[in-house]
Design an enzyme around this catalytic site. Structure first.
Site, short mmCIF file in Angstrom:
data_model
loop_
_atom_site.label_atom_id
_atom_site.label_comp_id
_atom_site.label_asym_id
_atom_site.label_seq_id
_atom_site.Cartn_x
_atom_site.Cartn_y
_atom_site.Cartn_z
CG HIS A 146 37.28 38.53 43.41
ND1 HIS A 146 38.54 38.75 43.92
CD2 HIS A 146 36.45 38.46 44.49
CE1 HIS A 146 38.49 38.80 45.24
NE2 HIS A 146 37.23 38.62 45.62
CG HIS A 202 39.54 44.15 39.62
ND1 HIS A 202 40.82 43.88 39.24
CD2 HIS A 202 39.26 43.27 40.62
CE1 HIS A 202 41.31 42.89 39.97
NE2 HIS A 202 40.38 42.51 40.82
#
Length: 271
Positions: A146, A202
């Site tokens: 991302h 993450h």
């Protein structure tokens, strides 16, 4: 046309490699008991910025900005082609690089524990009982795709706008609205990267390194087609700045056109 076909083929090949690596299994890193707390964050089902939305923002934003600039400044087709080639190469290289690192490193995500043990009970052998696809995806934390795609696509948009607005040339320095307009895409990229930590998808290192990777590819590919941002012609691609070969031949001096000295009044001297 042949050169353009080759350029398109290179990008198609890179995107093909990226899609192929999406279906490969990552390295299964051993998780030590003392570090299991790093991966015990809750499993969030609904992300703040889903993957499809991230790809739409990263791919369509630079293309939309390029088209808007064409309408406003009435740029030619050559400039549009160069901009499209630059941003597509940045995105393609970024995808291949990010996925390659993901597969080799195999770092577990912050929510890996509940992907591996949906009931929250860990067995002594550390054998996952969860959905295999969900578990495999849980081993692809580093770096954040991302973050890398956001900084690649939106980072390129920032460089592109900075060049068009002359943010770093003598004529554009000191005009804050130009700088704010140019760095707005970077601000959006930062928000996308930070959202991945809020979703427990993450670790902060994943988002940070992903952003650095994306920004590096954005700048490298931008500079392949455009001059430095401090250059007075930074708003034009290199192709538009090249002097046509026909003009070079016309400007080149020949023996017939070379200046000659007047010979009147000159007499031969003794040899």
């Amino acid at each position: 046309m042949r050169e353009l076909a080759i350029e398109i083929g290179v990008r198609a090949l890179l995107f093909g490699v990226f899609v192929f690596t999406e279906f490969l299994d990552p390295f299964q890193r051993v998780i030590q008991p003392e570090e299991i707390w790093l991966y015990k964050n809750p499993l969030v089902q609904s992300d703040n910025i889903p993957t499809r939305l991230m790809f739409a923002i990263s791919f369509l934003t630079p293309l939309a900005v390029i088209c808007v600039v064409k309408i406003i400044r009435r740029t030619d087709k050559t400039e549009i082609k160069e901009a499209f080639l630059a941003v597509s190469l940045a995105l393609a290289l970024n995808g291949v690089c990010t996925n390659t690192i993901k597969l080799i490193v195999g770092r577990p995500r912050p929510d890996f524990f509940y992907r591996c043990f949906p009931d929250g009970v860990m067995n002594s052998e550390m054998r996952c009982t969860g959905d295999p696809d969900l578990v495999s995806e849980g081993r692809k934390s580093f770096p954040s795709i991302h973050s890398s795609f956001a900084f690649s696509g939106l980072g390129f948009t920032t460089f592109y706008l900075a060049g068009k607005l002359h943010c770093f040339t003598e004529s554009g320095r000191g005009k804050s609205w130009r700088l704010c307009a140019a760095i707005l895409p970077l601000y959006c990229a930062m928000m996308i990267a930070l959202s991945r930590m809020c979703d427990y998808k993450h670790h902060w290192q994943d988002s940070f390194v992903g952003g650095v990777i994306g920004l590096i590819f954005a700048y490298i590919c931008y500079r392949q087609h455009y001059p430095p941002l401090a250059n007075t012609a930074c708003h034009k691609p290199y192709v538009s700045l090249r002097v046509p070969t026909s003009l070079k031949k016309e400007e080149r001096p020949t023996a017939d056109s070379a200046p000659s000295l007047p010979l009147e009044g000159i007499t031969e001297g003794p040899v």
